[in-house]
Design a protein around this motif. Structure first.
Motif, PDB file in Angstrom:
ATOM      1  N   TYR A  93      83.179  49.004  50.457  1.00 19.55           N
ATOM      2  CA  TYR A  93      81.715  49.044  50.457  1.00 19.55           C
ATOM      3  C   TYR A  93      81.139  50.172  51.319  1.00 19.55           C
ATOM      4  CZ  TYR A  93      79.846  45.136  47.804  1.00 19.55           C
ATOM      5  OH  TYR A  93      79.438  44.320  46.780  1.00 19.55           O
ATOM      6  N   LEU A  94      80.145  50.848  50.731  1.00 18.94           N
ATOM      7  CA  LEU A  94      79.261  51.728  51.479  1.00 18.94           C
ATOM      8  C   LEU A  94      78.069  50.884  51.914  1.00 18.94           C
ATOM      9  CD1 LEU A  94      78.118  54.477  52.440  1.00 18.94           C
ATOM     10  CD2 LEU A  94      77.162  54.762  50.140  1.00 18.94           C
ATOM     11  N   PHE A  95      77.824  50.807  53.199  1.00 21.22           N
ATOM     12  CA  PHE A  95      76.807  49.940  53.802  1.00 21.22           C
ATOM     13  C   PHE A  95      77.234  48.473  53.688  1.00 21.22           C
ATOM     14  CE2 PHE A  95      73.674  53.424  52.309  1.00 21.22           C
ATOM     15  CZ  PHE A  95      74.073  54.240  53.346  1.00 21.22           C
ATOM     16  N   PHE A  96      76.503  47.608  54.376  1.00 21.26           N
ATOM     17  CA  PHE A  96      76.883  46.194  54.420  1.00 21.26           C
ATOM     18  C   PHE A  96      76.110  45.376  53.385  1.00 21.26           C
ATOM     19  CE2 PHE A  96      77.955  47.526  58.850  1.00 21.26           C
ATOM     20  CZ  PHE A  96      79.323  47.306  58.744  1.00 21.26           C
ATOM     21  N   ASP A  97      76.805  44.457  52.758  1.00 18.22           N
ATOM     22  CA  ASP A  97      76.228  43.650  51.666  1.00 18.22           C
ATOM     23  C   ASP A  97      75.898  42.242  52.141  1.00 18.22           C
ATOM     24  OD1 ASP A  97      78.994  43.285  52.004  1.00 18.22           O
ATOM     25  OD2 ASP A  97      79.198  42.386  50.013  1.00 18.22           O
ATOM     26  N   VAL A  98      75.108  42.129  53.207  1.00 20.78           N
ATOM     27  CA  VAL A  98      74.730  40.812  53.713  1.00 20.78           C
ATOM     28  C   VAL A  98      73.900  40.091  52.643  1.00 20.78           C
ATOM     29  CG1 VAL A  98      73.547  39.557  55.549  1.00 20.78           C
ATOM     30  CG2 VAL A  98      74.699  41.719  56.056  1.00 20.78           C
ATOM     31  N   LYS A  99      74.436  38.981  52.145  1.00 17.36           N
ATOM     32  CA  LYS A  99      73.780  38.139  51.127  1.00 17.36           C
ATOM     33  C   LYS A  99      73.805  38.737  49.723  1.00 17.36           C
ATOM     34  CE  LYS A  99      72.591  34.906  54.049  1.00 17.36           C
ATOM     35  NZ  LYS A  99      73.290  33.616  54.053  1.00 17.36           N
ATOM     36  N   PHE A 100      73.551  40.066  49.601  1.00 17.26           N
ATOM     37  CA  PHE A 100      73.561  40.641  48.249  1.00 17.26           C
ATOM     38  C   PHE A 100      73.901  42.128  48.309  1.00 17.26           C
ATOM     39  CE2 PHE A 100      69.286  41.420  49.740  1.00 17.26           C
ATOM     40  CZ  PHE A 100      68.967  42.672  49.238  1.00 17.26           C
ATOM     41  N   SER A 101      74.248  42.680  47.139  1.00 16.92           N
ATOM     42  CA  SER A 101      74.612  44.097  47.013  1.00 16.92           C
ATOM     43  C   SER A 101      73.590  44.817  46.140  1.00 16.92           C
ATOM     44  CB  SER A 101      75.990  44.244  46.370  1.00 16.92           C
ATOM     45  OG  SER A 101      76.970  43.536  47.084  1.00 16.92           O
ATOM     46  N   LEU A 102      73.408  46.101  46.414  1.00 20.09           N
ATOM     47  CA  LEU A 102      72.587  46.925  45.519  1.00 20.09           C
ATOM     48  C   LEU A 102      73.362  47.271  44.263  1.00 20.09           C
ATOM     49  CD1 LEU A 102      71.017  49.426  48.114  1.00 20.09           C
ATOM     50  CD2 LEU A 102      69.993  47.348  47.148  1.00 20.09           C
ATOM     51  N   PHE A 103      74.690  47.361  44.425  1.00 18.52           N
ATOM     52  CA  PHE A 103      75.559  47.679  43.286  1.00 18.52           C
ATOM     53  C   PHE A 103      76.956  47.187  43.598  1.00 18.52           C
ATOM     54  CE2 PHE A 103      78.957  50.514  41.902  1.00 18.52           C
ATOM     55  CZ  PHE A 103      78.826  50.451  40.527  1.00 18.52           C
TER      56      PHE A 103
ATOM     57  N   GLY B 260      76.005  48.252  49.721  1.00 22.41           N
ATOM     58  CA  GLY B 260      75.180  47.229  50.332  1.00 22.41           C
ATOM     59  C   GLY B 260      73.783  47.745  50.627  1.00 22.41           C
ATOM     60  N   TRP B 261      72.948  46.890  51.137  1.00 22.74           N
ATOM     61  CA  TRP B 261      71.557  47.273  51.423  1.00 22.74           C
ATOM     62  C   TRP B 261      71.316  47.583  52.902  1.00 22.74           C
ATOM     63  CZ3 TRP B 261      68.844  44.451  55.018  1.00 22.74           C
ATOM     64  CH2 TRP B 261      69.367  43.197  55.358  1.00 22.74           C
ATOM     65  N   LEU B 262      72.263  47.224  53.777  1.00 18.46           N
ATOM     66  CA  LEU B 262      72.082  47.407  55.215  1.00 18.46           C
ATOM     67  C   LEU B 262      72.865  48.632  55.684  1.00 18.46           C
ATOM     68  CD1 LEU B 262      70.778  46.136  57.743  1.00 18.46           C
ATOM     69  CD2 LEU B 262      72.888  44.822  58.069  1.00 18.46           C
ATOM     70  N   PRO B 263      72.187  49.760  55.935  1.00 20.16           N
ATOM     71  CA  PRO B 263      72.883  51.025  56.220  1.00 20.16           C
ATOM     72  C   PRO B 263      73.358  51.158  57.659  1.00 20.16           C
ATOM     73  CG  PRO B 263      70.536  51.398  56.216  1.00 20.16           C
ATOM     74  CD  PRO B 263      70.723  49.938  55.892  1.00 20.16           C
TER      75      PRO B 263
END
Length: 450
Positions: A41-51, A63-66
């Motif tokens: 993963y690029l960035f963290f996927d807390v709860k959900f992912s962008l892709f 993930g959504w958390l950079p």
């Protein structure tokens, strides 16, 4: 685009590149040793992912958390804290089932890639652009210290020649300021005498508290040679011409801007006599000084003129491809060495350097206001060095923490228990959160109060 947008784009582009390559440093040796990688993963996927998309046994996503990125390796106690998996019997494809030396290589992969990436970037930069610098030994009459009071605090004066810092010769003018920030002692030639001086222990704090004055504290001495006279200048019809070198003002002999400025300040709004050298001949006339203490002229000479008249020399080093490899390596090692020196200052409360610790805003501020590829890549290389160093620190939850426990296992032959590693991971996580809050809190404080 506004400067803040340009900086933000460069920041996220650089960060994304560095995170992906760092995680590849773990991913590739893990796959080579037939260790299952569940997530990349690029960035963290807390709860959900962008892709996210699963390819083979690995889920690749954004993930959504950079705040970083990660690879989730089966059978490893990491930030996922997957206790359920760890309670089951070890599987052959799991991290915990691999020999300690393989696990060590997997954990060292990220920081190794970060350092190698920085070296590769430096190789590319010196090969493509070479290195340009103002030679310190070519400065005719030493340096210009733009703020006398601040210079006195640091022990430097206009006209000084900084010879060495911590025993190393100073080759370039641009090395002086970083050298004084990170160094402990320096030698200076002043009025024909060589003096040994100590760098004040609180030099970083002093410069931090005087940012506006310290930003360009050390420069070469500008010859007061006129390059242009704007049409709105009060001296457009005074007789001054492009190329005139001012040698006397208000009865005082001068050569440099630092000598002219106090005379202008003392004679605001007055007319004073001036003498210039033009084509080798002295010429006298009268000029007007504005209420702001200026002559209304633009100064400057070409690099060739500076060299021809003996003021300074701008040198350019060019490298063949093969020459650029050791040059890039040396630049990487020097950057890492300087960063370690800076960290030592930060951990010494007497220096006050901890006040300069910054978070994401500080890192973003390192990028230029305009799009500049050499500056972008140089900044990216520097951040890559930072990531390599920070990740190898022996803090649980960082690569260095895992390396520390693996080395303990290899030396003693005893593996720390999973329960111990879980607790260590949680402690390390809280340490990282505290550091993150401190660094970004510093950014917020500076934004609000400085």
């Amino acid at each position: 685009m506004t400067p803040i947008v340009i900086k933000t784009i460069q920041f996220f582009l650089s960060l994304s590149l560095l995170i992906v390559l760092h995680e590849l440093g773990h991913f590739i040796p893990a796959k080579l040793f037939k260790t299952r990688v569940e997530k990349f993963y690029l960035f963290f996927d807390v709860k959900f992912s962008l892709f996210k998309k699963k390819i083979g046994e690995t889920v690749y996503g954004i993930g959504w958390l950079p705040l970083g990125g990660y690879v989730k390796i089966s059978g490893m106690i990491d930030e996922s804290m997957d206790k359920e998996q760890m309670q089951q019997e070890p599987k052959p494809w799991e991290f915990r089932s691999k020999p300690a030396w393989q696990r060590l290589i997997i954990m060292l992969g990220g920081v190794t890639v970060n350092f190698i990436l920085a070296v590769v970037i430096f190789i590319g930069l010196v090969f493509t652009y070479g290195e340009q610098y103002i030679a310190n030994d070519s400065l005719k009459d030493g340096i210009w210290v733009t703020d006398k009071a601040l210079g006195d605090e640091l022990g430097i004066q206009t006209g000084d020649r900084i010879l060495t810092i911590d025993g190393e010769e100073v080759d370039a003018l641009s090395q002086i300021m970083p050298g004084l920030l990170l160094g402990n002692q320096f030698t200076v030639e002043r009025n024909g005498q060589v003096l040994e001086k100590q760098v004040p222990i609180d030099v970083i704090e002093t410069l931090s508290d005087n940012k506006d004055k310290s930003r360009a504290l050390i420069s070469f001495r500008w010859p007061f040679v006129i390059n242009d006279i704007p049409k709105n200048s009060p001296n457009i019809d005074s007789g001054l011409q492009k190329g005139d070198a001012v040698v006397q003002l208000a009865g005082t002999s001068v050569e440099y801007k630092d000598q002219v400025t106090p005379i202008l300040e003392a004679n605001k709004g007055k007319e004073v006599p001036i003498k210039v050298m033009r084509n080798g001949n002295p010429i006298d006339f009268t000029v007007s000084i504005t209420d702001k203490g200026t002559l209304g002229v633009v100064l400057g000479m070409t690099p060739e003129e500076y060299k021809e008249k003996g003021y300074l020399e701008q040198r350019t080093l060019t490298y063949s491809f093969w020459e650029s490899i050791p040059a890039g390596w040396n630049k990487g090692v020097k950057t890492l060495s300087d960063y370690i020196k800076g960290m030592k200052k930060i951990f010494n409360p007497d220096t006050g350097a901890y006040k300069e610790v910054g978070g994401f805003a500080a890192i973003g501020g390192m990028f230029p206001d305009t799009w500049n590829w050499p500056a972008f890549w140089a900044t990216t290389a520097f951040i890559s060095i930072i990531l390599a160093f920070m990740n190898i620190l022996p803090i649980p939850a960082l690569d260095g923490g895992h390396v520390m426990f693996l080395l303990y296992e290899m030396v003693t032959g005893r593996k720390p228990s999973d329960k111990f590693l879980e607790y260590a991971q949680m402690i390390g996580f809280f340490i990282l959160i505290a550091l993150l809050l401190f660094a970004n809190g510093n950014d917020l404080y500076k934004w609000l109060f400085k």
